[in-house]
Enzyme design. Structure first.
Site, short mmCIF file in Angstrom:
data_model
loop_
_atom_site.label_atom_id
_atom_site.label_comp_id
_atom_site.label_asym_id
_atom_site.label_seq_id
_atom_site.Cartn_x
_atom_site.Cartn_y
_atom_site.Cartn_z
CB THR A 14 -2.99 -29.66 -5.78
OG1 THR A 14 -3.80 -29.01 -4.81
CG2 THR A 14 -2.57 -28.68 -6.83
CB VAL A 15 0.00 -33.78 -5.86
CG1 VAL A 15 1.04 -34.71 -6.48
CG2 VAL A 15 0.70 -32.59 -5.22
CE LYS A 107 5.96 -32.91 3.04
NZ LYS A 107 5.36 -32.97 1.72
CD GLU A 131 13.47 -37.49 -6.60
OE1 GLU A 131 13.75 -36.73 -5.66
OE2 GLU A 131 14.31 -38.23 -7.16
CB VAL A 134 12.82 -35.19 -0.31
CG1 VAL A 134 13.96 -34.28 0.12
CG2 VAL A 134 12.55 -36.24 0.78
N GLY A 136 10.11 -31.40 -3.55
CA GLY A 136 9.21 -31.29 -4.70
C GLY A 136 9.78 -31.82 -6.00
CG ASP A 203 7.15 -30.01 5.28
OD1 ASP A 203 6.51 -30.90 4.67
OD2 ASP A 203 7.94 -29.23 4.72
CE LYS A 207 9.28 -31.44 2.41
NZ LYS A 207 9.00 -30.03 2.04
#
Lengths: 428, 428
Positions: A14-15, A107, A131, A134, A136, A203, A207
């Site tokens: 997706t990203v 992360k 960036e 952490v 989003g 998760d 972060k």
């Protein structure tokens, strides 16, 4: 205009697909803002034939992300594969080793290998930016590393797992049990393949360890994060905390103390009226406290294609503009190895228990607390129909040790109808 | 370690003295984080003999800030004098003209001369940074210019005058009239020498114009900000807005529309439950909406020695680290001259009036709204003891023109006991 900045992107989920879209659709905007054309030259993913809704035919294809990371025509390696080790780590190392800059959203990799990678980046004169790893889309790494760089940071806190916050919010707003809210989040596709990464706090713990490293200038120490998931939070706790004016959040807290670095990721109570208390649903929030600036609160989407791609682009554009900063805000060799604080800073605690309905029961509990040196701020006993009475206690500031001692003493009195639940109240 | 970065500071008020303190006390921290020693070499202020609680004898003294700005041994000119013209502008120009970087907290100067100064900086290869000019310690200029640079910004909003927010909060919480709350703020020293800068929305309007320039890539256009102060907000409005679920804030809103750039700084209603609605006291908040990132909210202290000095230091450290970005996020010559949108985007409105207590009065008001094409969302008539009845109306989305037309029609019906108050409800 300077030379184009050429990207190689590994990972087209997706990203990754989101980043491809933005680079293509906003080419002019990115070029005007950075003074350079930003171009994708090559990509890599597990499955070449999958339809990702973006055209990839303009880009070279590499089956092996390590080969992608080493390509002569790649200036910045964008790592969006995920996973703490394996191909992500191998390719990131290969890119840095070749002196290429790296932008990653990973992360887990940084929480486990951040120090090694940061040191490698420094040695090779490369930059490693994260960036997107952490909170989003919230530009919190930038705020901490750059905007607030003139501050001694005293505490950094955050609600950084949207799935957990969604589950807790649904338990409260819809009266669902933990199991029901978990199932709902699962149906909506909010959970990681291994749900323990979310609900176990892992998760979010990754972060927190990254934020702590920047905030306190210490080597990333994920092993030093005291982790507690949300699986034991009950609907009763949520309701009774609300009755006392609190909300329950999976809150990460890092602070430097005289006893070392304290890093906790655990369900906590925060005042309903605080910004953290008012954070509902899948949104993330990070709170930074500095000696000059006071308290800064940042809120936004913690996940999803757009927000995460926005963060990746921010890093890429920084590189295009020539920003060169060490990974964690100072040279990796200058980061200190912090001692882990084994004892948490004193705090008020919330205690919930069921007491057998017999004379003197409450007195015995109160005595156990008093004997451990704990004073009571508020206590409530609720009406009940069965033979045990729900009792809620909010203590004044105490240590977790004293509290455990008191709970141990209570359990020998024979008046408890259930094991007491103890949750920290974080002062925010 | 590279060469030291040498600062010349003009203006030694609260903020200037705060910067001196931090540079001295945190020399090691700043050096480790930037890789350079940051040193003050010279200072300038109106009165050399005043005790500012900081030792200045290590620094050269200049009576004339222009001379300070031109000193050979100054790398960065830090302008903390204030004032849109006069010495601040002259010295800033002199510094940029000499190719020196400038850090300033001066919103008025940038709101009026930002384009000229940004162009001069670009021509001379200097950078001009102003994080401290907007929302104090909140690193919002950095977030907008850098972290969110991959976004097309659709709207930027903010509560950016702590004094106004303090006055409105006190009116609500303590039931003070505007005059009483104003006097209280004055006693506490919260007001500028010319209070109209605060309560007239001018100071906050300056900040909004700067944010809009970065957000939309346009030439700073303070003259295009539609300004309305808080002087006409009554305690009745605050109470009755609360009754409908809203809070009244002096809210700045900038958005790019098909009709041009819309910039408004005016009292608005926002939902009580929104982050803006929950912002009490002197705190600032900025909300940024981007196409990829969604909504980002940033909150923190908007003024004061520490927060403002923190922002100044952030800029200085960026320069020490070699960050070179054009003032408003892209080259000044590439900024567009935006057309000013003369008509505000449609919105729901809040209307408060007193109606004469006679049959058909409400019908006449409703008819006037209907004739102007405005439909009613909610209406409340309150109990009353005198001969006029307080009436509150929340409309559905409409234009300000249609609303003014309706109000004009109402005033001819002879049923109004007072001029209606109309406030925009900003959807947040």
């Amino acid at each position: 205009m300077s030379e184009p900045l050429r990207l190689g992107i590994a990972g087209l989920g997706t990203v990754g697909a989101g980043v491809v879209k933005i680079v293509r659709q906003k080419a002019n905007l990115l070029a005007t803002r950075t003074g350079r054309s930003i171009q994708i030259v090559a990509v890599s993913a597990r499955n070449r034939d999958k339809d990702r809704g973006v055209r990839l035919t303009d880009f070279a294809w590499e089956d092996d992300p390590v080969a992608l990371a080493r390509r002569e025509d790649v200036d910045v390696f964008v790592e969006l594969m995920g996973g703490s080790d394996g191909p992500a780590k191998a390719a990131t190392q290969a890119a840095l080793d070749a002196g290429k800059d790296v932008v990653t959203a990973n992360k887990a990799m940084l929480a486990h290998h951040g120090q090694m990678l940061a040191q490698l980046a420094d040695e090779k004169g490369a930059v490693l930016r994260f960036e997107a790893a952490v909170a989003g889309g919230i530009p919190v790494i930038k705020a901490l590393t750059e905007g607030l760089a003139g501050n001694e940071i005293s505490r950094v806190m955050g609600v950084m797992n949207g799935t957990c916050n969604y589950i807790l919010t649904r338990m409260e707003s819809a009266g669902l049990t933990y199991g029901q809210a978990f199932a709902e989040a699962d149906d909506l596709g909010y959970l990681e393949a291994d749900p323990e990464l979310d609900v176990g706090g892992i998760d979010a713990g990754h972060k927190l360890a990254l934020l702590a490293s920047i905030a306190f200038g210490t080597v990333v120490d994920f092993a030093g994060v005291r982790l507690e998931g949300i699986g034991k939070v009950s609907i009763d706790d949520i309701r009774q905390a609300a009755d006392m004016g609190y909300k329950i959040k999976l809150l990460g807290v890092a602070r430097m103390t005289g006893r070392g670095l304290e890093q906790r990721m655990a369900p906590c109570l925060v005042p309903q009226t605080s910004p953290l208390g008012q954070l509902d649903g899948g949104t993330n929030m990070v709170v930074i406290e500095g000696d000059s600036v006071g308290q800064i609160v940042m809120r936004g989407a913690g996940a999803g294609e757009g927000p995460t791609a926005s963060a990746v682009l921010g890093d890429v554009m920084d590189i295009a503009r020539g920003l060169r900063i060490s990974t964690f805000g100072k040279p990796a060799v200058a980061l200190n190895k912090a001692q882990t604080a084994t004892v948490a800073t004193p705090a008020p605690y919330y205690l919930r228990m069921r007491l057998l309905d017999k004379p003197g029961a409450l007195a015995k509990v109160a005595t156990a607390l008093g004997d451990a040196g704990i004073s009571i701020n508020r206590m409530r006993q609720y009406d009940h129909t069965d033979d045990t009475a729900p009792v809620l206690i909010v203590t004044h500031k105490t240590t977790r040790d004293a509290l455990d001692q008191a709970i141990g003493a209570m359990s020998t009195t024979g008046v408890l109808g259930s094991d007491p639940v103890a949750l920290r109240i974080e002062e925010v």
